[in-house]
Design a protein around this motif. Structure first.
Motif, mmCIF file in Angstrom:
data_model
loop_
_atom_site.group_PDB
_atom_site.id
_atom_site.type_symbol
_atom_site.label_atom_id
_atom_site.label_comp_id
_atom_site.label_asym_id
_atom_site.label_seq_id
_atom_site.Cartn_x
_atom_site.Cartn_y
_atom_site.Cartn_z
ATOM 1 N N TRP A 55 0.843 -1.201 0.000
ATOM 2 C CA TRP A 55 0.000 0.000 0.000
ATOM 3 C C TRP A 55 0.879 1.253 0.000
ATOM 4 C CZ3 TRP A 55 -4.774 0.277 -1.423
ATOM 5 C CH2 TRP A 55 -5.646 -0.782 -1.218
ATOM 6 N N TRP A 56 1.898 1.233 0.819
ATOM 7 C CA TRP A 56 2.810 2.382 0.873
ATOM 8 C C TRP A 56 3.528 2.560 -0.461
ATOM 9 C CZ3 TRP A 56 8.087 3.011 0.393
ATOM 10 C CH2 TRP A 56 8.591 4.237 0.801
ATOM 11 N N ALA A 57 3.978 1.468 -1.060
ATOM 12 C CA ALA A 57 4.689 1.553 -2.334
ATOM 13 C C ALA A 57 3.774 2.015 -3.455
ATOM 14 C CB ALA A 57 5.297 0.198 -2.686
ATOM 15 N N SER A 58 2.502 1.640 -3.409
ATOM 16 C CA SER A 58 1.590 2.083 -4.477
ATOM 17 C C SER A 58 1.335 3.588 -4.399
ATOM 18 C CB SER A 58 0.268 1.318 -4.408
ATOM 19 O OG SER A 58 -0.478 1.700 -3.270
ATOM 20 N N GLU A 59 1.415 4.162 -3.220
ATOM 21 C CA GLU A 59 1.189 5.603 -3.069
ATOM 22 C C GLU A 59 2.454 6.430 -3.281
ATOM 23 O OE1 GLU A 59 -1.642 7.315 -2.594
ATOM 24 O OE2 GLU A 59 -2.719 5.416 -2.789
ATOM 25 N N TRP A 60 3.597 5.935 -2.849
ATOM 26 C CA TRP A 60 4.801 6.744 -2.810
ATOM 27 C C TRP A 60 5.901 6.309 -3.767
ATOM 28 C CZ3 TRP A 60 4.174 11.156 -0.389
ATOM 29 C CH2 TRP A 60 3.179 11.229 0.578
ATOM 30 N N SER A 61 5.628 5.321 -4.600
ATOM 31 C CA SER A 61 6.657 4.853 -5.534
ATOM 32 C C SER A 61 6.891 5.894 -6.621
ATOM 33 C CB SER A 61 6.223 3.536 -6.165
ATOM 34 O OG SER A 61 7.168 3.139 -7.115
ATOM 35 N N ASP A 62 8.154 6.121 -6.973
ATOM 36 C CA ASP A 62 8.504 7.081 -8.015
ATOM 37 C C ASP A 62 8.704 6.415 -9.361
ATOM 38 O OD1 ASP A 62 8.412 9.206 -6.277
ATOM 39 O OD2 ASP A 62 10.540 9.083 -5.770
ATOM 40 N N TRP A 63 8.488 5.142 -9.449
ATOM 41 C CA TRP A 63 8.632 4.451 -10.723
ATOM 42 C C TRP A 63 7.356 4.631 -11.528
ATOM 43 C CZ3 TRP A 63 10.385 -0.664 -8.148
ATOM 44 C CH2 TRP A 63 11.700 -0.534 -7.726
ATOM 45 N N PRO A 64 7.471 5.016 -12.768
ATOM 46 C CA PRO A 64 6.255 5.179 -13.578
ATOM 47 C C PRO A 64 5.623 3.822 -13.894
ATOM 48 C CG PRO A 64 8.221 5.640 -14.885
ATOM 49 C CD PRO A 64 8.670 5.431 -13.487
ATOM 50 N N GLY A 65 4.318 3.763 -13.819
ATOM 51 C CA GLY A 65 3.584 2.546 -14.150
ATOM 52 C C GLY A 65 3.488 1.527 -13.037
ATOM 53 N N THR A 66 3.883 1.872 -11.822
ATOM 54 C CA THR A 66 3.828 0.896 -10.737
ATOM 55 C C THR A 66 2.611 1.079 -9.842
ATOM 56 O OG1 THR A 66 5.208 2.302 -9.344
ATOM 57 C CG2 THR A 66 6.317 0.609 -10.653
ATOM 58 N N TYR A 67 1.849 2.132 -10.046
ATOM 59 C CA TYR A 67 0.687 2.366 -9.190
ATOM 60 C C TYR A 67 -0.297 1.203 -9.288
ATOM 61 C CZ TYR A 67 -3.664 4.304 -7.481
ATOM 62 O OH TYR A 67 -4.829 4.487 -6.798
#
Length: 163
Positions: A121-133
């Motif tokens: 959940w944290w990675a889906s909100e704060w990830s800076d990689w494009p297309g990872t949401y």
């Protein structure tokens, strides 16, 4: 071709597990075949094989088949010098199975899957990689559902422990 390996590199792990599992089964087959060949050679010569050799035929298997070790029937513990339930191997197995399905392991599974779900959940909100949401959110939703299911099982294991 290079794109396939870049996109599906993670398939190496399950394929490797299948290969090593097949190798393990092949080695177990060869071991049991050699064991039976040795028993056949004793039978051809008309000699009685040693009891350790005969007992070793089922060493890879459970040995219980729904019965107590020693063939006394289900629920009747034999006494053969080692104590009830025989050889220490059976006591270790019973200990492992008793605690494997106890509330401790259920609650541990809840916390582990909950922590991993929270990480996704944290990675889906704060990830800076494009297309990872989208992929991270999908994994987070699935792990949250698994965590809730484990929570239900943990509550049931804690409530109905001795029944």
């Amino acid at each position: 071709m290079e794109d396939i390996f870049r996109s599906y590199w993670w398939l190496l792990f399950p394929i490797g597990a299948f290969v090593f599992g097949a190798w393990d089964r092949w080695l177990a087959y060869k071991r049991s075949r050699d064991h039976l060949d040795l028993l056949k050679s004793y039978a051809e010569r008309g000699k009685e094989p040693p009891p350790e050799l005969v007992r070793g035929v089922g060493a890879d298997m459970d040995g219980l088949n729904g019965e107590a070790p020693g063939g006394y029937g289900p629920g009747v513990p034999p006494y053969d010098g080692y104590g009830y339930w025989g050889h220490p191997r059976y006591m270790r197995r019973a200990y492992r199975n008793y605690y494997r399905y106890g509330p401790y392991w259920q609650w541990r599974t809840v916390f582990v899957t909950g922590a991993i779900a929270a990480g996704f959940w944290w990675a889906s909100e704060w990830s800076d990689w494009p297309g990872t949401y989208g992929p991270f959110r999908l994994v987070a939703v699935i792990l949250t559902i698994v965590c809730v299911g484990n929570l239900v099982f943990a509550l049931m294991a804690s409530s109905f422990r001795n029944k």
